[in-house]
Design an enzyme around this catalytic site. Structure first.
Site, PDB file in Angstrom:
ATOM      1  N   GLU A  87       0.851  -1.204   0.000  1.00 18.09           N
ATOM      2  CA  GLU A  87       0.000   0.000   0.000  1.00 18.09           C
ATOM      3  C   GLU A  87       0.884   1.250   0.000  1.00 18.09           C
ATOM      4  O   GLU A  87       1.714   1.433   0.901  1.00 18.09           O
ATOM      5  CB  GLU A  87      -0.883  -0.044   1.253  1.00 18.09           C
ATOM      6  CG  GLU A  87      -1.680   1.191   1.497  1.00 18.09           C
ATOM      7  CD  GLU A  87      -3.113   1.092   0.984  1.00 18.09           C
ATOM      8  OE1 GLU A  87      -3.581  -0.015   0.682  1.00 18.09           O
ATOM      9  OE2 GLU A  87      -3.736   2.156   0.870  1.00 18.09           O
ATOM     10  N   LYS A 282      -9.807   0.827   8.445  1.00 16.14           N
ATOM     11  CA  LYS A 282      -8.960   0.208   7.412  1.00 16.14           C
ATOM     12  C   LYS A 282      -7.587   0.892   7.396  1.00 16.14           C
ATOM     13  O   LYS A 282      -6.564   0.244   7.176  1.00 16.14           O
ATOM     14  CB  LYS A 282      -9.651   0.314   6.050  1.00 16.14           C
ATOM     15  CG  LYS A 282      -8.988  -0.477   4.937  1.00 16.14           C
ATOM     16  CD  LYS A 282      -7.959   0.298   4.183  1.00 16.14           C
ATOM     17  CE  LYS A 282      -7.360  -0.520   3.044  1.00 16.14           C
ATOM     18  NZ  LYS A 282      -6.246   0.172   2.383  1.00 16.14           N
ATOM     19  N   ASP A 298      -1.298 -14.802  11.466  1.00 17.93           N
ATOM     20  CA  ASP A 298      -2.534 -15.123  10.763  1.00 17.93           C
ATOM     21  C   ASP A 298      -3.306 -13.803  10.652  1.00 17.93           C
ATOM     22  O   ASP A 298      -4.094 -13.433  11.532  1.00 17.93           O
ATOM     23  CB  ASP A 298      -3.316 -16.166  11.582  1.00 17.93           C
ATOM     24  CG  ASP A 298      -4.615 -16.580  10.907  1.00 17.93           C
ATOM     25  OD1 ASP A 298      -5.048 -15.877   9.979  1.00 17.93           O
ATOM     26  OD2 ASP A 298      -5.186 -17.606  11.324  1.00 17.93           O
ATOM     27  N   HIS A 395       0.073  10.373  -1.881  1.00 14.84           N
ATOM     28  CA  HIS A 395       0.196   9.130  -2.653  1.00 14.84           C
ATOM     29  C   HIS A 395       0.761   9.371  -4.048  1.00 14.84           C
ATOM     30  O   HIS A 395       1.167   8.430  -4.710  1.00 14.84           O
ATOM     31  CB  HIS A 395      -1.180   8.477  -2.830  1.00 14.84           C
ATOM     32  CG  HIS A 395      -1.706   7.837  -1.591  1.00 14.84           C
ATOM     33  ND1 HIS A 395      -2.924   7.226  -1.531  1.00 14.84           N
ATOM     34  CD2 HIS A 395      -1.179   7.709  -0.369  1.00 14.84           C
ATOM     35  CE1 HIS A 395      -3.119   6.749  -0.324  1.00 14.84           C
ATOM     36  NE2 HIS A 395      -2.068   7.040   0.402  1.00 14.84           N
TER      37      HIS A 395
HETATM   38  C1  MEV Z   1      -6.271   4.018   2.543  1.00 14.45           C
HETATM   39  O1  MEV Z   1      -5.575   2.800   2.410  1.00 14.45           O
HETATM   40  C2  MEV Z   1      -6.541   4.304   4.003  1.00 14.45           C
HETATM   41  C3  MEV Z   1      -7.430   5.533   4.243  1.00 14.45           C
HETATM   42  O2  MEV Z   1      -8.605   5.417   3.450  1.00 14.45           O
HETATM   43  C4  MEV Z   1      -7.768   5.538   5.706  1.00 14.45           C
HETATM   44  C5  MEV Z   1      -8.800   6.578   6.075  1.00 14.45           C
HETATM   45  O3  MEV Z   1      -9.637   6.943   5.239  1.00 14.45           O
HETATM   46  O4  MEV Z   1      -8.769   7.011   7.254  1.00 14.45           O
HETATM   47  C6  MEV Z   1      -6.735   6.772   3.827  1.00 14.45           C
END
Ligand code: MEV
Length: 444
Positions: A87, A282, A298, A395
């Site tokens: 990522e 996430k 795991d 990014h």
């Molecule tokens: C992307 O991998 C993770 C984000 O979407 C987390 C978030 O929105 O807080 C940037």
């Protein structure tokens, strides 16, 4: 036409040699010679011999970046953290937050703790006549709690010798659509193992005794990944001033008040909306999973446990909390963390061993603490980026690098194409191909 005669049924596939398997797959999927060579090259990797034993029908390896996050200070100890994953920006942004958190908590950095270490094994029974019948069995099970725990502890004398083993037993009654169920929870201290095998085995060994006691059949016997009695927590503090200085460097022109308001908005949005909370969590999992993967955990079990814990109340909630107090933003995380450093596949993969060594991990407790510290930092990295500047900017460079490589840029061309793309705010592979063609045309 060739699709019509394709057949994935390959009896005896498991008994073929690695080369024969690749040959079959290549015929099935029309792999090119180059693709077959790539699969074969991976098998020349010195790790192949060991890793192939971890999974059936392994024909090659699929490497991922193994990256180092600097600047960690956890419970006063200097830490380099290892992540395995692809990522974009996760490693750099985690390192930035680590650097800001170093002086927090009176110079201890991130404070982390492993709370409890009880895994839960479930032994389910169903088919009771009525509630009274189920309650009678529940009583019998509880009356025999000590002897059931003793039987379970015969399964793994080594675990018991090192201070672990089955500790407690609880019985839950569930009123389901198909009638009354009983679920016996066996709580096991797994010490430095993740413990799935031991817990499952204990549950299976108890089965005949439970059936005998209650005169009712046992259904499922399996550990629960909702390891809510085996959790890790971490807390960190970051001076708002650091965030303001970076915002100034990035030309964002925001007052401290505005920064604070935006950061708190980020948290309360996630706290009150589970569509947002899912993505927010996430972001933390980006670090939790990658440190887990680097150490051979795991990861699916960790994911299942964390998300189920996040949804335990009335609705799905963020796994972190944030508040502002006296020029500091303070965050904490508290999640199930069923990790192990012995048993399972953790010992087979030499890369996992190296990762643990780099991080100074000697116990499952150490590992759980590092994982949640990285998760908390990563969550704040996303909060800061989204609240102050939007996520794409950070990014950009990595996306451009991926697009340039995909477009066929090689060696120094990659950096040059990336630079052209960043200057023009371009990110797609089509952009990359265009810039690469321009660059090559210039050179001719
Ligand atoms: C992307 O991998 C993770 C984000 O979407 C987390 C978030 O929105 O807080 C940037």
């Amino acid at each position: 036409m060739s699709d019509l005669i394709k057949n994935s049924r390959m009896s005896g596939f498991g008994r073929l040699s690695r080369e024969e398997k690749i040959q079959k797959v290549a015929e099935f999927a029309d792999l090119t010679e180059e693709e077959v060579n790539l699969l074969n090259d991976q098998a020349d990797n010195v790790l192949f011999e060991k890793l192939q034993r971890m999974q059936e029908n392994t024909v090659s390896l699929s490497p991922e970046p193994f990256s180092i996050v600097p600047n960690g200070r956890i419970n006063g100890e200097e830490k380099l953290v290892v992540m395995r994953g692809e990522e974009p920006s996760v490693v750099a942004s985690c390192g930035l937050i680590f650097s800001w958190a170093r002086e927090g908590n009176n110079g201890q950095g991130i404070l982390a703790e492993y709370i409890n270490d009880l895994m839960i094994g479930q032994i389910q029974q169903y088919g009771f006549k009525d509630e009274e019948d189920a309650l009678k069995s529940k009583e019998l099970l509880l009356e025999n709690k000590e002897s059931l725990i003793n039987i379970a502890n015969k399964v793994d004398p080594v675990l018991v010798k090192f201070g672990g083993g089955a500790r407690d037993l609880e019985v839950r009654k569930i009123d389901s659509e198909i009638g009354q169920m009983l679920v016996t929870h066996l709580k096991v201290d797994c010490q430095d193992a993740m413990g799935a095998n031991t817990v499952n085995q204990m549950c299976e060994v108890l089965t005949p005794y439970i059936e005998d006691l209650t005169r009712h059949k046992v259904g499922h016997r399996i550990l629960s990944n909702l390891a809510d009695e085996r959790r890790s927590t971490a807390s960190l503090e970051i001076p708002i001033d650091e965030i303001k200085k970076k915002a100034d460097r990035d030309g964002l022109n925001m007052s401290v008040d505005e920064i604070e308001e935006r950061l708190m908005n980020a948290y309360y949005f996630a706290k009150n909306d589970n569509y947002r909370a899912t993505t927010y969590n996430k972001g933390a999992m980006n670090a939790i999973d990658t440190v887990g993967a680097a150490t051979g955990q795991d990861v699916q079990a960790i994911e299942a446990g964390v998300h189920s814990f996040a949804g335990k109340g009335d609705s799905y909630k963020p796994i972190t909390e944030w508040k502002i107090e006296k020029d500091l933003i303070k965050g904490k995380i508290d999640v199930p963390m069923a990790v192990g450093i012995v048993g399972g596949s953790t010992k087979i993969n030499p890369m996992a061993q190296i990762a643990k060594k780099i991080m100074g991990v000697k116990t499952a407790k150490d590992l759980g603490e590092i994982i949640v510290s990285a998760g908390l930092a990563q969550n704040f990295a996303a909060i800061r980026a989204l609240a102050l500047e939007g996520i794409q900017k950070g990014h950009m460079k990595l996306h451009a690098q991926i697009a340039a490589t995909e477009a066929g840029a090689e060696g120094e061309e990659v950096e040059k194409v990336v630079q052209m793309m960043v200057e023009q705010n371009a990110t797609t592979p089509t952009d990359a191909r265009k810039f690469l063609a321009e660059l090559r045309a210039e050179r001719e």
